[in-house]
Write a protein that holds these residues in place. Structure first.
Motif, PDB file in Angstrom:
ATOM      1  N   ALA A  26       0.845  -1.267  -0.045  1.00 52.11           N
ATOM      2  CA  ALA A  26      -0.114   0.070  -0.023  1.00 52.11           C
ATOM      3  C   ALA A  26       1.087   1.248  -0.094  1.00 52.11           C
ATOM      4  O   ALA A  26       0.699   2.098  -0.690  1.00 52.11           O
ATOM      5  CB  ALA A  26      -0.792  -0.007   1.257  1.00 52.11           C
ATOM      6  N   ARG A  29       2.304   1.710  -3.517  1.00 51.41           N
ATOM      7  CA  ARG A  29       1.604   2.041  -4.625  1.00 51.41           C
ATOM      8  C   ARG A  29       1.130   3.493  -4.178  1.00 51.41           C
ATOM      9  O   ARG A  29       1.074   4.309  -5.381  1.00 51.41           O
ATOM     10  CB  ARG A  29       0.307   1.383  -4.372  1.00 51.41           C
ATOM     11  CG  ARG A  29       0.452  -0.275  -4.769  1.00 51.41           C
ATOM     12  CD  ARG A  29      -0.788  -1.086  -4.500  1.00 51.41           C
ATOM     13  NE  ARG A  29      -0.257  -2.375  -5.034  1.00 51.41           N
ATOM     14  CZ  ARG A  29      -1.243  -3.325  -4.872  1.00 51.41           C
ATOM     15  NH1 ARG A  29      -2.413  -3.324  -4.038  1.00 51.41           N
ATOM     16  NH2 ARG A  29      -0.937  -4.858  -5.186  1.00 51.41           N
ATOM     17  N   ALA A  30       1.059   4.184  -3.129  1.00 54.62           N
ATOM     18  CA  ALA A  30       1.043   5.533  -2.843  1.00 54.62           C
ATOM     19  C   ALA A  30       2.163   6.351  -3.374  1.00 54.62           C
ATOM     20  O   ALA A  30       1.815   7.413  -3.800  1.00 54.62           O
ATOM     21  CB  ALA A  30       0.560   5.704  -1.326  1.00 54.62           C
ATOM     22  N   HIS A  33       1.990   6.729  -6.861  1.00 52.75           N
ATOM     23  CA  HIS A  33       1.017   7.821  -7.228  1.00 52.75           C
ATOM     24  C   HIS A  33       1.571   9.273  -6.997  1.00 52.75           C
ATOM     25  O   HIS A  33       1.506  10.193  -7.560  1.00 52.75           O
ATOM     26  CB  HIS A  33      -0.440   7.667  -6.399  1.00 52.75           C
ATOM     27  CG  HIS A  33      -1.243   8.772  -6.392  1.00 52.75           C
ATOM     28  ND1 HIS A  33      -2.020   9.299  -7.726  1.00 52.75           N
ATOM     29  CD2 HIS A  33      -1.687  10.016  -5.698  1.00 52.75           C
ATOM     30  CE1 HIS A  33      -2.448  10.517  -7.411  1.00 52.75           C
ATOM     31  NE2 HIS A  33      -2.591  10.826  -6.324  1.00 52.75           N
ATOM     32  N   ALA A  56      -5.476  12.324  -0.987  1.00 54.83           N
ATOM     33  CA  ALA A  56      -5.686  11.035  -1.848  1.00 54.83           C
ATOM     34  C   ALA A  56      -5.257   9.976  -1.391  1.00 54.83           C
ATOM     35  O   ALA A  56      -5.539   8.796  -1.588  1.00 54.83           O
ATOM     36  CB  ALA A  56      -5.206  11.577  -3.135  1.00 54.83           C
ATOM     37  N   LEU A  57      -3.900  10.232  -0.767  1.00 52.55           N
ATOM     38  CA  LEU A  57      -2.996   9.033  -0.262  1.00 52.55           C
ATOM     39  C   LEU A  57      -3.914   8.306   1.123  1.00 52.55           C
ATOM     40  O   LEU A  57      -3.926   7.042   1.175  1.00 52.55           O
ATOM     41  CB  LEU A  57      -1.766   9.317   0.235  1.00 52.55           C
ATOM     42  CG  LEU A  57      -0.754   9.855  -0.718  1.00 52.55           C
ATOM     43  CD1 LEU A  57       0.624  10.145  -0.084  1.00 52.55           C
ATOM     44  CD2 LEU A  57      -0.415   8.847  -1.747  1.00 52.55           C
ATOM     45  N   LYS A  58      -4.584   9.112   1.748  1.00 50.36           N
ATOM     46  CA  LYS A  58      -5.358   8.417   2.892  1.00 50.36           C
ATOM     47  C   LYS A  58      -6.705   7.895   2.466  1.00 50.36           C
ATOM     48  O   LYS A  58      -6.924   6.845   2.979  1.00 50.36           O
ATOM     49  CB  LYS A  58      -5.905   9.636   3.771  1.00 50.36           C
ATOM     50  CG  LYS A  58      -4.317  10.436   4.518  1.00 50.36           C
ATOM     51  CD  LYS A  58      -5.026  11.345   5.527  1.00 50.36           C
ATOM     52  CE  LYS A  58      -6.035  10.772   6.793  1.00 50.36           C
ATOM     53  NZ  LYS A  58      -6.343  11.817   7.653  1.00 50.36           N
ATOM     54  N   ALA A  59      -7.366   8.471   1.373  1.00 50.42           N
ATOM     55  CA  ALA A  59      -8.638   7.920   1.040  1.00 50.42           C
ATOM     56  C   ALA A  59      -8.472   6.773  -0.044  1.00 50.42           C
ATOM     57  O   ALA A  59      -9.262   5.802   0.232  1.00 50.42           O
ATOM     58  CB  ALA A  59      -9.383   8.999   0.217  1.00 50.42           C
ATOM     59  N   ASP A  60      -7.299   6.953  -1.047  1.00 57.95           N
ATOM     60  CA  ASP A  60      -7.300   5.849  -2.169  1.00 57.95           C
ATOM     61  C   ASP A  60      -6.755   4.835  -1.571  1.00 57.95           C
ATOM     62  O   ASP A  60      -6.791   3.597  -2.113  1.00 57.95           O
ATOM     63  CB  ASP A  60      -6.838   6.426  -3.377  1.00 57.95           C
ATOM     64  CG  ASP A  60      -7.923   7.603  -3.794  1.00 57.95           C
ATOM     65  OD1 ASP A  60      -9.059   7.607  -3.307  1.00 57.95           O
ATOM     66  OD2 ASP A  60      -7.417   8.352  -4.432  1.00 57.95           O
ATOM     67  N   TYR A  61      -5.481   5.036  -0.788  1.00 59.16           N
ATOM     68  CA  TYR A  61      -4.662   3.908  -0.405  1.00 59.16           C
ATOM     69  C   TYR A  61      -4.700   3.261   1.044  1.00 59.16           C
ATOM     70  O   TYR A  61      -3.852   2.438   1.504  1.00 59.16           O
ATOM     71  CB  TYR A  61      -3.327   4.415  -0.671  1.00 59.16           C
ATOM     72  CG  TYR A  61      -3.090   4.585  -2.232  1.00 59.16           C
ATOM     73  CD1 TYR A  61      -2.761   3.755  -3.177  1.00 59.16           C
ATOM     74  CD2 TYR A  61      -3.148   5.989  -2.603  1.00 59.16           C
ATOM     75  CE1 TYR A  61      -2.603   3.907  -4.659  1.00 59.16           C
ATOM     76  CE2 TYR A  61      -3.140   6.391  -3.965  1.00 59.16           C
ATOM     77  CZ  TYR A  61      -2.763   5.136  -5.022  1.00 59.16           C
ATOM     78  OH  TYR A  61      -2.650   5.502  -6.522  1.00 59.16           O
ATOM     79  N   ASP A  62      -5.618   3.896   1.811  1.00 59.58           N
ATOM     80  CA  ASP A  62      -6.061   3.141   3.090  1.00 59.58           C
ATOM     81  C   ASP A  62      -4.807   3.635   4.159  1.00 59.58           C
ATOM     82  O   ASP A  62      -4.432   2.675   4.819  1.00 59.58           O
ATOM     83  CB  ASP A  62      -6.373   1.900   2.909  1.00 59.58           C
ATOM     84  CG  ASP A  62      -6.990   1.503   4.350  1.00 59.58           C
ATOM     85  OD1 ASP A  62      -7.661   2.351   5.133  1.00 59.58           O
ATOM     86  OD2 ASP A  62      -7.029   0.147   4.868  1.00 59.58           O
TER      87      ASP A  62
END
Length: 384
Positions: A26, A29-30, A33, A56-62
């Motif tokens: 995770a 991948r973040a 991005h 975006a890192l918090k929302a999309d990559y948990d």
């Protein structure tokens, strides 16, 4: 001075191991991005990039808040290192193949690349030898770790981040520690060491034929297994992976330790060749290329450097030009002095020496000269 301490994690369950692996995936991948955004918009300053990608890192990559901040810093540090290498010429001149591979595209992180953690998301419990760590599956309160007693002493002075590393299916934590650097006293001489053959001006050869035979054995074994194309051969290749590199690193540690111990015992310093960029400068015959490119020049020099600093032994790096052609007795320099790879015969004074011993004596003489004139001594950065 700063040293690196490494501890091996021992997840108590498959769930813990899967959580650590998923966390690395995770985070990387973040990081990919964030790297893409940094490259396309030219946002390599940490505060500016964090403002663009944080949510975006918090929302999309948990990711949690602090892991997202660590990911952004990791990306910015990677671009800062790339720019520094380009300025220093470590990736070649403008338009070179290595530089063209690095510049036109954003930096990409492997899914199992190392991830930095700070004390808010990973802490060390040295008494219990456990680490509580944040993961995408929740905080794991106690993961045991093992290390040597020497590493435990280093961890007591740990400061800053700790990197989570996945290597060959095993998890490691790598931390930077600080130690007081002893004062360097004035040496009474400099034994020269030729890193190419691990021979010294005292006449001692600490590696060479035995290590070359070991490397040749592994090259032959790899070629034999690669030709089979069977599952068992592939399993054997995977099992042998990095074994030669570990053996070489261990040998280089032993060589560096012997060099420093000898110099400290005799109140001398250490003179080493500056072999920066040797692989780009030297043109070797086809049958010698594997041996030339297998020797870890930078590694053994780095090992000797930090061990000497810990022991208070001065180290100087000298210009390697003509050390194999110059006579260590009369200083006459000529290409014909080197009769063979192992035999040196001076055309002026007639001195007959082993070529490696003669070269290491020249290194010792140059080391004394560098120390006496007080010139800055450090490996130069390659400009090729």
């Amino acid at each position: 001075m700063k040293l690196v301490a490494q501890a091996k994690l021992l997840p108590v369950s498959v769930y813990d191991a899967d959580a650590l692996a998923a966390t690395l995936r995770a985070c990387n991948r973040a990081a990919n991005h964030a790297s893409s955004v940094a490259f396309t918009r030219d946002l390599t300053r940490r505060n500016v990039l964090q403002k663009e990608v944080y949510f975006a890192l918090k929302a999309d990559y948990d990711l949690g808040a602090q892991p997202a901040v660590r990911v952004v810093k990791k990306v910015c540090d990677a671009y800062a290192a790339l720019k520094a290498n380009i300025r220093a010429g470590n990736l070649g001149r403008e338009g070179s193949r290595r530089r063209l591979r690095a510049e036109p595209e954003p930096i990409v992180f492997r899914e199992d690349a190392a991830q930095p953690f700070d004390d808010r998301i990973l802490t060390w419990n040295l008494d219990a030898r456990t680490v509580p760590v944040w993961t995408v599956a929740g905080r794991i309160k106690r993961i045991p770790f093992v290390c040597s007693d020497e590493v435990m002493e280093l961890l007591a002075s740990r400061k800053g981040e700790s990197d989570l590393v996945l290597r060959d299916g095993m998890f490691f934590l790598i931390a930077t520690t600080g130690l007081p650097e002893p004062q360097v006293s004035g040496p009474i001489g400099f034994p020269g060491a030729d890193l190419g053959t691990a021979s010294t001006s005292d006449g001692e050869v600490m590696a060479g034929r035995r290590l070359n035979r070991y490397r040749q054995h592994h090259r032959d074994l790899r070629q034999k297994l690669q030709k089979k194309h069977t599952k068992s051969a592939k399993r054997a290749l995977k099992r042998l992976r990095r074994r030669e590199a570990r053996h070489d690193a261990n040998t280089n540690h032993i060589i560096a330790k012997q060099l420093v111990a000898t110099a400290g015992r005799t109140s001398r310093g250490i003179a080493l060749k500056d072999l920066s960029g040797i692989r780009q400068r030297v043109m070797a015959r086809k049958d010698q290329r594997a041996r030339l490119h297998s020797w870890a020049f930078t590694q053994i020099g780095g090992f000797a450097g930090y061990k000497a600093r810990r022991a208070g032994v001065p180290v100087v790096f000298v210009d390697p030009r003509n050390t194999s052609r110059q006579c260590s007795q009369c200083k006459h320099t000529h290409r014909a002095n080197g009769v063979t790879q192992a035999r040196f015969v001076c055309r002026s004074c007639g001195a007959v020496l082993h070529a490696d011993h003669n070269g290491s004596r020249n290194i010792a003489h140059r080391g004394e000269a560098v120390w006496k004139r007080g010139a800055a001594s450090r490996p130069r950065t390659s400009t090729r």
